[in-house]
Design an enzyme around this catalytic site. Structure first.
Site, PDB file in Angstrom:
ATOM      1  N   HIS A   1      40.423  43.311  44.754  1.00  0.00           N
ATOM      2  CA  HIS A   1      39.701  43.693  43.537  1.00  0.00           C
ATOM      3  C   HIS A   1      38.217  43.322  43.585  1.00  0.00           C
ATOM      4  O   HIS A   1      37.441  43.722  42.713  1.00  0.00           O
ATOM      5  CB  HIS A   1      40.351  43.035  42.311  1.00  0.00           C
ATOM      6  CG  HIS A   1      40.255  43.860  41.067  1.00  0.00           C
ATOM      7  ND1 HIS A   1      39.344  44.872  40.901  1.00  0.00           N
ATOM      8  CD2 HIS A   1      40.963  43.820  39.908  1.00  0.00           C
ATOM      9  CE1 HIS A   1      39.484  45.408  39.705  1.00  0.00           C
ATOM     10  NE2 HIS A   1      40.469  44.795  39.086  1.00  0.00           N
TER      11      HIS A   1
ATOM     12  N   ASP B   1      38.016  48.852  42.610  1.00  0.00           N
ATOM     13  CA  ASP B   1      38.429  48.830  41.211  1.00  0.00           C
ATOM     14  C   ASP B   1      39.670  49.690  41.012  1.00  0.00           C
ATOM     15  O   ASP B   1      40.051  50.483  41.874  1.00  0.00           O
ATOM     16  CB  ASP B   1      37.301  49.344  40.313  1.00  0.00           C
ATOM     17  CG  ASP B   1      36.119  48.386  40.269  1.00  0.00           C
ATOM     18  OD1 ASP B   1      36.346  47.164  40.382  1.00  0.00           O
ATOM     19  OD2 ASP B   1      34.976  48.856  40.134  1.00  0.00           O
TER      20      ASP B   1
END
Length: 534
Positions: free
Chosen positions: A507, A511
């Site tokens: 992450h 995204d």
């Protein structure tokens, strides 16, 4: 005037080569740039040309000898100069270090060709002898598998450098030794065994007393060592310690004279990660150390088995990956009916035409490559505070082995056709299971596929293969009732072949929107497959 012929450097990271064949013999005339001998290195096999015109008056190394770069291997002289006979071969091999000389030996051989621990990659400094495939006294053929080793990158069978008799084994199974150390001798006289027989496959008594403690004896927790002691370790061990902010003074060493081996430091880090040892002991001063740990007696009926080298490395890599990357997982269900029907219809002809079975993996690989080309962030890596967008898609294919897990890599996968992908995946998986992979074939992956579905999983939540940013887990393929809607909006229920796919991603760089776009493209390619399969 004589001209020296030297062992050339065949690449930036190559420091030695093996003379596989002399194309001329002593006394033969040679022309400049005419092929003189053949060599084999970690990276390439090549013919080496003569540096000058004249007569080959001296050959210093026989076929099968491994020689350091820039070493003189032969001499080309002007016509009429003296010719050295083959009896003048000077086979140069590294001396045996004192710690090996002190170790128990198998029967000593007089003369012969020394077999050394090879360097199986640029960043590999040691290897573990996991199995001897021959015993002392056995006849071995050149290039016949002699012993098995395990390193950070790969498990491999190491071939005999020459044909002859295995007269000496210097390193017992389970021992980790540095590269270029002598592990065995082929040829020479076989002397009678002494009372202190060595550890190896030759005798049962030998394997009971190796110079390095066997894995089973190192399973119990070790007593903490005092800081300030003299630490003996290899460059690789010191690098691992630096990467993990670890003071080696706290790591118990089981090697000769307390030397800290790769297994020692990996076991220590594993104990810290599992809570068996407080993390504070890694760098804390002596006053803050937890009380020394003593060996625990296992409950009756239980079995204590030490981690294998590969298992210990896997454990370390998994812990590191979870510490480095904030993992997020996204699961998609894909209708594979079109692929299943296409495969069933063409699998017999495909295997007959191309010599490889038609599996689902090349379909999945093609779809992943298509999605990676459209969304290159999923193929990128975060390193040193920068996002590195890789110019190629190097596709890692996780392969389950009986003794662990390995990830061979299809390099430049975006340039491959469907057929070449199918062949490459099948070839790499097959050689992974038979320990035939080369070190460069398990490095530089940019995205990995892992197929846990073959064991019956609905789907898995995979751990990222560092330094990649994403990994795709393939779930099991099952027929299910599915609601279908036609162009007029009418619903119906049909039996379809459905499969779950789970994208694990970092992450920090990817995204949820990036993940969704990637998986949507991947799903669309498979469900609407319209490509030739060859």
């Amino acid at each position: 005037m004589p001209t020296d012929v030297i062992m050339p450097q065949m690449g930036e990271s190559i420091f030695e080569g093996t003379i596989t064949k002399w194309l001329k013999k002593a006394g033969d005339p040679v022309d400049k740039d005419e092929p003189l001998f053949e060599i084999s290195t970690d990276k390439v096999d090549a013919e080496i040309p003569a540096p000058a015109t004249g007569v080959l008056t001296e050959i210093r190394f026989p076929e099968g000898a491994t020689v350091q770069i820039n070493t003189v291997v032969a001499v080309v002289s002007e016509t009429g100069e003296a010719v050295a006979t083959p009896a003048n071969f000077q086979v140069q091999t590294p001396p045996v270090p004192q710690e090996q000389l002190a170790a128990p030996q198998v029967p000593q051989g007089a003369g012969g060709t020394e077999v050394v621990m090879p360097q199986m990659g640029e960043s590999i400094f040691e290897g573990t002898v996991t199995k001897w495939l021959k015993q002392v006294g056995d006849t071995v053929q050149k290039d016949e598998p002699l012993f098995e080793i395990s390193t950070d990158k790969v498990d491999a069978e190491i071939p005999a450098p020459i044909t002859g008799v295995l007269t000496e084994i210097r390193v017992p199974q389970g021992t980790t030794v540095e590269i270029n150390k002598v592990v065995a001798v082929i040829g020479g006289a076989l002397a009678p065994a002494s009372g202190a027989s060595g550890a190896g496959p030759a005798t049962a008594e030998a394997s009971a007393t190796p110079s390095v403690a066997p894995q089973a004896q190192m399973a119990a927790p070790q007593v903490e060592q005092a800081p300030g002691r003299r630490v003996r370790s290899s460059p690789l061990v010191r690098r691992i310690a630096k990467e993990n902010n670890l003071d080696l003074a706290y790591v118990p060493g089981t090697g000769s004279d307390g030397r800290i081996t790769k297994e020692d430091i990996l076991r220590y880090l594993s104990d810290v990660a599992s809570g068996k040892m407080p993390a504070s002991t890694r760098t804390a001063p002596q006053a803050q150390l937890a009380p020394p740990q003593v060996a625990q007696v296992p409950p009756m009926g239980s079995e204590v088995v030490a981690l294998s080298r590969m298992r210990a490395i896997i454990a370390q890599r998994m812990v590191e990956s979870k510490e480095i990357s904030p993992h997020v997982h996204s699961v998609y269900k894909v209708d594979m009916t079109r692929i299943a029907l296409l495969r069933e219809r063409h699998k017999a002809a495909f295997e007959q035409r191309h010599g490889v079975k038609l599996t689902y993996m090349p379909f999945i690989a093609v779809a992943a490559i298509q999605a990676l080309r459209r969304f290159p962030i999923v193929n990128a890596s975060l390193q040193d505070g920068f996002i590195h967008y890789h110019p190629n898609i190097n596709l890692g294919i996780a392969v389950a082995l009986e003794w662990g897990l390995i990830v061979p890599v299809v390099k430049r996968a975006e340039e491959q056709s469907f057929v070449s992908l199918a062949r490459a995946i099948n070839d790499l998986a097959g050689r992974a299971r038979t320990k035939k992979l080369m070190p460069e074939e398990v490095t530089e992956s940019t995205f990995t596929l892992t197929n846990s579905g073959i064991f019956g999983d609905e789907f898995g939540t995979p751990i990222i293969n560092q330094p990649e940013s994403a990994i795709l887990a393939i779930g099991g393929l099952r027929k299910e009732p599915v609601v279908l809607t036609d162009a007029e909006g009418n619903d119906s229920i049909a039996i379809r072949s459905m499969q779950h796919f789970c994208l694990g991603f970092d992450h920090r760089t990817i995204d949820g929107a990036d993940s969704g776009k990637f998986m949507t493209e991947f799903k669309k390619t498979l469900e609407g497959w319209d490509r030739e399969i060859g």
